[in-house]
Design a protein around this motif. Sequence first.
Motif, PDB file in Angstrom:
ATOM      1  N   ILE A  38       0.770  -1.201  -0.203  1.00 17.14           N
ATOM      2  CA  ILE A  38      -0.055   0.007   0.134  1.00 17.14           C
ATOM      3  C   ILE A  38       0.763   1.275  -0.156  1.00 17.14           C
ATOM      4  O   ILE A  38       1.663   1.488   0.849  1.00 17.14           O
ATOM      5  CB  ILE A  38      -0.822  -0.104   1.078  1.00 17.14           C
ATOM      6  CG1 ILE A  38      -1.899  -1.353   1.161  1.00 17.14           C
ATOM      7  CG2 ILE A  38      -1.733   1.305   1.275  1.00 17.14           C
ATOM      8  CD1 ILE A  38      -2.861  -1.433   2.232  1.00 17.14           C
ATOM      9  N   HIS A  39       0.646   2.093  -1.005  1.00 12.94           N
ATOM     10  CA  HIS A  39       1.238   3.327  -1.037  1.00 12.94           C
ATOM     11  C   HIS A  39       0.223   4.494  -0.430  1.00 12.94           C
ATOM     12  O   HIS A  39      -0.687   4.490  -0.847  1.00 12.94           O
ATOM     13  CB  HIS A  39       1.731   3.715  -2.453  1.00 12.94           C
ATOM     14  CG  HIS A  39       2.898   2.901  -2.886  1.00 12.94           C
ATOM     15  ND1 HIS A  39       2.598   1.696  -3.537  1.00 12.94           N
ATOM     16  CD2 HIS A  39       4.118   3.188  -2.920  1.00 12.94           C
ATOM     17  CE1 HIS A  39       3.869   1.210  -3.997  1.00 12.94           C
ATOM     18  NE2 HIS A  39       4.901   1.897  -3.484  1.00 12.94           N
ATOM     19  N   ALA A  40       1.015   5.422   0.405  1.00 12.65           N
ATOM     20  CA  ALA A  40       0.147   6.503   0.892  1.00 12.65           C
ATOM     21  C   ALA A  40       0.852   7.850   0.785  1.00 12.65           C
ATOM     22  O   ALA A  40       2.022   7.905   1.071  1.00 12.65           O
ATOM     23  CB  ALA A  40      -0.502   6.138   2.257  1.00 12.65           C
ATOM     24  N   ILE A  86       7.809  -0.725   6.642  1.00 11.30           N
ATOM     25  CA  ILE A  86       7.251   0.451   6.119  1.00 11.30           C
ATOM     26  C   ILE A  86       8.428   1.279   5.710  1.00 11.30           C
ATOM     27  O   ILE A  86       9.220   1.457   6.524  1.00 11.30           O
ATOM     28  CB  ILE A  86       6.441   1.145   7.038  1.00 11.30           C
ATOM     29  CG1 ILE A  86       5.349   0.156   7.785  1.00 11.30           C
ATOM     30  CG2 ILE A  86       5.750   2.497   6.547  1.00 11.30           C
ATOM     31  CD1 ILE A  86       4.688   0.853   8.937  1.00 11.30           C
ATOM     32  N   HIS A  87       8.400   1.655   4.412  1.00  9.24           N
ATOM     33  CA  HIS A  87       9.515   2.563   3.987  1.00  9.24           C
ATOM     34  C   HIS A  87       8.959   3.884   3.261  1.00  9.24           C
ATOM     35  O   HIS A  87       7.777   3.915   3.207  1.00  9.24           O
ATOM     36  CB  HIS A  87      10.536   1.794   3.111  1.00  9.24           C
ATOM     37  CG  HIS A  87       9.895   1.472   1.853  1.00  9.24           C
ATOM     38  ND1 HIS A  87       9.667   0.124   1.423  1.00  9.24           N
ATOM     39  CD2 HIS A  87       9.774   2.211   0.673  1.00  9.24           C
ATOM     40  CE1 HIS A  87       9.205   0.025   0.130  1.00  9.24           C
ATOM     41  NE2 HIS A  87       9.255   1.254  -0.216  1.00  9.24           N
ATOM     42  N   LEU A  88       9.930   4.752   3.208  1.00  5.90           N
ATOM     43  CA  LEU A  88       9.689   6.207   2.545  1.00  5.90           C
ATOM     44  C   LEU A  88      10.394   6.354   1.187  1.00  5.90           C
ATOM     45  O   LEU A  88      11.625   5.706   1.033  1.00  5.90           O
ATOM     46  CB  LEU A  88      10.156   7.140   3.548  1.00  5.90           C
ATOM     47  CG  LEU A  88       9.806   8.598   3.465  1.00  5.90           C
ATOM     48  CD1 LEU A  88       8.477   8.814   3.256  1.00  5.90           C
ATOM     49  CD2 LEU A  88      10.416   9.392   4.597  1.00  5.90           C
ATOM     50  N   GLU A  89       9.602   7.003   0.190  1.00 10.63           N
ATOM     51  CA  GLU A  89      10.149   7.067  -1.008  1.00 10.63           C
ATOM     52  C   GLU A  89       9.520   8.123  -1.416  1.00 10.63           C
ATOM     53  O   GLU A  89       8.972   8.933  -0.876  1.00 10.63           O
ATOM     54  CB  GLU A  89       9.943   5.844  -1.808  1.00 10.63           C
ATOM     55  CG  GLU A  89       8.538   5.265  -2.022  1.00 10.63           C
ATOM     56  CD  GLU A  89       8.350   3.983  -2.697  1.00 10.63           C
ATOM     57  OE1 GLU A  89       9.141   3.074  -2.439  1.00 10.63           O
ATOM     58  OE2 GLU A  89       7.085   3.782  -3.426  1.00 10.63           O
ATOM     59  N   GLU A  90       9.822   8.447  -3.028  1.00  7.62           N
ATOM     60  CA  GLU A  90       9.052   9.799  -3.500  1.00  7.62           C
ATOM     61  C   GLU A  90       8.292   9.229  -4.441  1.00  7.62           C
ATOM     62  O   GLU A  90       8.346   8.264  -5.192  1.00  7.62           O
ATOM     63  CB  GLU A  90      10.302  10.707  -4.118  1.00  7.62           C
ATOM     64  CG  GLU A  90      11.238   9.831  -5.097  1.00  7.62           C
ATOM     65  CD  GLU A  90      12.233  10.886  -5.713  1.00  7.62           C
ATOM     66  OE1 GLU A  90      11.875  12.117  -5.564  1.00  7.62           O
ATOM     67  OE2 GLU A  90      13.181  10.185  -6.075  1.00  7.62           O
TER      68      GLU A  90
HETATM   69 MN    MN Z   1       6.779   1.860  -3.933  1.00 10.38          MN
END
Ligand code: MN
Length: 476
Positions: free
Chosen positions: A11-13, A114-118
């Motif tokens: 899931i991307h938020a 859970i990771h962070l990206e752009e």
């Molecule tokens: Mn992604």
Amino acid sequence: MKYEPTIGLEIHAELKTVTKMFCDSPNNPDEKHPNVNVCPVCLGHPGTLPVINKDAVSSVIKVGIALGGTINKITKFDRKNYFYPDLPKGYQISQYDQPLVIGGKLNDIRLRRIHLEEDTGRLIHELQGNGLRSMIQDSSLVDFNRAGVPLMEIVTEPDIKSAEEAMKFAKELQLILRYLEVSDADMEKGHMRIEANVSLNAGTKVEVKNINSFRAVGEAIKTELERQEKLLKKGEKVKHETRGWNETKKTTVSQRSKEEAKDYRYFPEPDLPPFETDSFDLEALRVAVPELPKEKRVRFAKEFNLDPDRVEILVSDMDMSNFFEEAVSELQALDPKLSIQMLFNYLTSDLLGLIREAKVTFKESKINPEHLAHLISLIDKGRVLSRGAKDILKKMFETGFDPEAIMESEDLGTISNKKDLEKTIKEVIAEQEKAVADYKKGKEASLKFMVGTAMGKLKGRGDPKTLEELFKKALK
Ligand code: MN
């Protein structure tokens, strides 16, 4: 032979930060004009350097804490390399082997990370002669307003066993992200995007994309499970691939063979050194996590004696549940015998209706919990009847004034003064000869009819008990 589904979700938020993930371009998902919230950093111009948005990191840590994950002591960003026209740098800054959060749980579904990206930009595909420009051929336009917006990715373990369970998980996650105020998580607007990895009997996984609503989460997974079951029953193999959900045709369609991590040539982002999460005030973030929906459901049921359906209405909106709680405490301060049930009804039907119609949130509305409690006490004392109460509530919502002041200035209170009612009673008796005759023959329903007629003339403000009394007396 029975087939056992195995489902995992990615899931991307989009995070609700003021600026983008690695630059100070505004993060505004509602911007309509293309390519205005951009700068050399998020457009990937040579020689520019990314700077980490600390608010975005804090948001993901908060989510990690709320979902019971472990915050990695040292975390880093990596480049995920691929070419696509909506990706100006030719790579996405993401996290590979040291994500911000590891583990956690929601609805008994284990989380992997859970990771962070752009985020990427947006492509707008136009058919011939159908677009902003009259092109000879089909064309695609690109809008980079979204490129570089902070994006959180939550990956579950394949613990989900049905389409319904996946839908429930996604809904609860949306609610939690809203409670934490880190994302609006609106699926229709693309703030929250879901991909499902679906397989049967732990066989070949198929990734399903293009799921744009909660309903589609259920339908796409169900359809894909059925497709795989048919193949297996025929003795055929399920291909390892990415399929897109086609909302109109209600089928999944093959898009491409599934790429592997090695295809992206991940490597550590050379412009951003690894960093320690201890440099964030983890204790403050822990404290900033509010009571979550799961706990609130249990407490509301117990404290306010509401059934599960009513509890769910309140808990589905954190602002509304806070408003309710404050209004209840105001109500009990006025008189502990006042009805919480009546307060609930006025809040979740009349007031919620006004709020939705005006497209505002509870926080933005002018009405306050103290005034709603005051209105309930006026109703309870019979000083205002339901029709007048609805008019007062509307005025309260428009002006933010006290209900009693509105009741007096707009003359909306109950009329119980006998003298004021007698004139109307005389009128009704003169006009309704048949009802009068029927009543005198012993037909009780005629009395109710006459009270109703008088009520109509009094615009719903006559005190019905006094009216009945006065009619009986006049017709003796
Ligand atoms: Mn992604």
